[in-house]
Design a protein around this motif. Structure first.
Motif, PDB file in Angstrom:
ATOM      1  N   UNK B  15       0.838  -1.195   0.000  1.00  0.00           N
ATOM      2  CA  UNK B  15       0.000   0.000   0.000  1.00  0.00           C
ATOM      3  C   UNK B  15       0.876   1.249   0.000  1.00  0.00           C
ATOM      4  N   UNK B  16       0.537   2.189  -0.889  1.00  0.00           N
ATOM      5  CA  UNK B  16       1.277   3.439  -0.980  1.00  0.00           C
ATOM      6  C   UNK B  16       2.403   3.424  -2.000  1.00  0.00           C
ATOM      7  N   UNK B  17       2.780   2.258  -2.484  1.00  0.00           N
ATOM      8  CA  UNK B  17       3.834   2.182  -3.489  1.00  0.00           C
ATOM      9  C   UNK B  17       3.353   2.723  -4.825  1.00  0.00           C
ATOM     10  N   UNK B  18       4.289   3.190  -5.623  1.00  0.00           N
ATOM     11  CA  UNK B  18       3.996   3.581  -7.005  1.00  0.00           C
ATOM     12  C   UNK B  18       4.219   2.351  -7.880  1.00  0.00           C
ATOM     13  N   UNK B  19       3.236   2.063  -8.711  1.00  0.00           N
ATOM     14  CA  UNK B  19       3.275   0.831  -9.494  1.00  0.00           C
ATOM     15  C   UNK B  19       3.189   1.180 -10.979  1.00  0.00           C
ATOM     16  N   UNK B  20       4.039   0.546 -11.747  1.00  0.00           N
ATOM     17  CA  UNK B  20       4.024   0.709 -13.203  1.00  0.00           C
ATOM     18  C   UNK B  20       3.667  -0.621 -13.847  1.00  0.00           C
ATOM     19  N   UNK B  21       2.663  -0.607 -14.710  1.00  0.00           N
ATOM     20  CA  UNK B  21       2.348  -1.765 -15.536  1.00  0.00           C
ATOM     21  C   UNK B  21       2.643  -1.387 -16.986  1.00  0.00           C
ATOM     22  N   UNK B  22       3.452  -2.219 -17.628  1.00  0.00           N
ATOM     23  CA  UNK B  22       3.913  -1.892 -18.983  1.00  0.00           C
ATOM     24  C   UNK B  22       3.274  -2.807 -20.011  1.00  0.00           C
ATOM     25  N   UNK B  23       3.013  -2.241 -21.170  1.00  0.00           N
ATOM     26  CA  UNK B  23       2.390  -2.983 -22.251  1.00  0.00           C
ATOM     27  C   UNK B  23       3.029  -2.574 -23.576  1.00  0.00           C
ATOM     28  N   UNK B  24       3.339  -3.568 -24.398  1.00  0.00           N
ATOM     29  CA  UNK B  24       3.924  -3.304 -25.711  1.00  0.00           C
ATOM     30  C   UNK B  24       3.155  -4.089 -26.756  1.00  0.00           C
ATOM     31  N   UNK B  25       2.866  -3.436 -27.887  1.00  0.00           N
ATOM     32  CA  UNK B  25       2.230  -4.133 -29.007  1.00  0.00           C
ATOM     33  C   UNK B  25       3.105  -4.000 -30.248  1.00  0.00           C
ATOM     34  N   UNK B  26       3.015  -5.016 -31.111  1.00  0.00           N
ATOM     35  CA  UNK B  26       3.936  -5.073 -32.251  1.00  0.00           C
ATOM     36  C   UNK B  26       3.228  -4.891 -33.589  1.00  0.00           C
ATOM     37  N   UNK B  27       2.001  -4.343 -33.581  1.00  0.00           N
ATOM     38  CA  UNK B  27       1.235  -4.253 -34.824  1.00  0.00           C
ATOM     39  C   UNK B  27       1.030  -2.823 -35.305  1.00  0.00           C
ATOM     40  N   UNK B  28       1.757  -1.880 -34.755  1.00  0.00           N
ATOM     41  CA  UNK B  28       1.642  -0.491 -35.182  1.00  0.00           C
ATOM     42  C   UNK B  28       0.216   0.056 -34.999  1.00  0.00           C
ATOM     43  N   UNK B  29      -0.469  -0.446 -33.961  1.00  0.00           N
ATOM     44  CA  UNK B  29      -1.824   0.022 -33.667  1.00  0.00           C
ATOM     45  C   UNK B  29      -1.805   1.423 -33.092  1.00  0.00           C
ATOM     46  N   UNK B  30      -2.785   2.226 -33.515  1.00  0.00           N
ATOM     47  CA  UNK B  30      -2.907   3.580 -32.961  1.00  0.00           C
ATOM     48  C   UNK B  30      -3.534   3.550 -31.569  1.00  0.00           C
ATOM     49  N   UNK B  31      -4.559   2.711 -31.409  1.00  0.00           N
ATOM     50  CA  UNK B  31      -5.300   2.677 -30.140  1.00  0.00           C
ATOM     51  C   UNK B  31      -4.673   1.699 -29.157  1.00  0.00           C
ATOM     52  N   UNK B  32      -4.589   2.116 -27.930  1.00  0.00           N
ATOM     53  CA  UNK B  32      -4.215   1.203 -26.855  1.00  0.00           C
ATOM     54  C   UNK B  32      -5.101   1.480 -25.657  1.00  0.00           C
ATOM     55  N   UNK B  33      -5.376   0.414 -24.890  1.00  0.00           N
ATOM     56  CA  UNK B  33      -6.352   0.464 -23.804  1.00  0.00           C
ATOM     57  C   UNK B  33      -5.789  -0.212 -22.555  1.00  0.00           C
ATOM     58  N   UNK B  34      -6.251   0.256 -21.415  1.00  0.00           N
ATOM     59  CA  UNK B  34      -6.065  -0.461 -20.154  1.00  0.00           C
ATOM     60  C   UNK B  34      -7.433  -0.732 -19.550  1.00  0.00           C
ATOM     61  N   UNK B  35      -7.693  -2.032 -19.300  1.00  0.00           N
ATOM     62  CA  UNK B  35      -8.910  -2.464 -18.645  1.00  0.00           C
ATOM     63  C   UNK B  35      -8.556  -3.083 -17.295  1.00  0.00           C
ATOM     64  N   UNK B  36      -9.541  -3.057 -16.438  1.00  0.00           N
ATOM     65  CA  UNK B  36      -9.446  -3.763 -15.166  1.00  0.00           C
ATOM     66  C   UNK B  36     -10.558  -4.809 -15.159  1.00  0.00           C
TER      67      UNK B  36
END
Lengths: 116, 114
Positions: B15-36
């Motif tokens: 609790x209280x930590x800063x968290x980074x979640x990283x995502x990479x795509x290889x299809x030259x897509x314009x749109x990217x999303x984060x869902x929970x």
């Protein structure tokens, strides 16, 4: 506002039996509709999608779905399920944000269990 | 094949930590999303990016921020993690041209905040 309802949280079907998963949507315009499948511990994979034209859509793995505008439904069907179909299934509808960007809104999912 | 890669499958943070979640795509897509994804709630959109440095809030942006400095990479940031952010996080991408493009998903990142 757009919304998707999947009324069945969990369905159990015997292997070889037929399957129907229900999906109802609410959206003002003609919708783009999707079904995705999620195997345990995995991301989502597209099964099929409907844009226009023929209201019966064929997808991968033997699945099909029928768009019924009068009922605002897009139910997923399979004539004979296999044990490997056990997964969670999500229905989704396309919509556009106030800024003109296209997104999906998902239903809450239906978990499918297959019994021998 | 389209590949959307989430760098961490399982994380445990305090609790209280800063968290980074990283995502990479290889299809030259314009749109990217984060869902929970949470049981009984389905997938809920946190943030969406339609171009480098461009973003739009989704349905549940509170407590999250995002960064897209390069087209192929989209990061989700939890500035100060809380236990109610324990969840499965899914990254996705798609083309922007035309309508009804298929969205491709990563395998998900399971985050536990203790």
């Amino acid at each position: 506002a757009q919304s998707v309802t999947q009324p069945d949280i969990h369905i159990t079907v015997s292997e070889g039996a037929s399957l129907e998963l229900r999906c109802n949507y609410s959206y003002g315009a003609t919708p783009y509709l999707f079904w995705y499948v999620q195997s345990p511990g995995q991301g989502l994979q597209l099964l099929l999608k409907y844009f226009s034209g023929d209201t019966l859509v064929q997808g991968i793995k033997g699945f099909e779905a029928e768009f019924k505008r009068s009922q605002s439904s897009f139910n997923l069907r399979k004539p004979s399920v296999h044990w490997s179909d056990a997964a969670e299934y999500f229905c989704a509808v396309d919509y556009w944000s106030d800024f003109g960007n296209e997104k999906l809104t998902f239903g809450t999912g239906t978990r499918l269990t297959i019994i021998p | 094949d389209v590949k959307v890669t989430q760098s961490s499958r399982y994380l445990v943070k305090r609790t209280g930590e800063k968290v980074f979640l990283e995502c990479v795509q290889d299809m030259d897509h314009e749109n990217m999303f984060w869902y929970r994804q949470d049981p009984g709630l389905g997938l809920r959109l946190i943030y969406f990016s339609y171009d480098v440095k461009m973003k739009e809030k989704g349905d549940i942006p509170e407590g999250y921020s995002v960064s897209r400095e390069k087209k192929e990479r989209f990061s989700l940031i939890l500035e100060s993690a809380s236990t109610n952010q324990t969840s499965m996080y899914l990254c996705a991408s798609s083309f922007r041209q035309y309508s009804g493009n298929t969205i491709y998903f990563g395998e998900g990142s399971w985050l536990t905040v203790v």
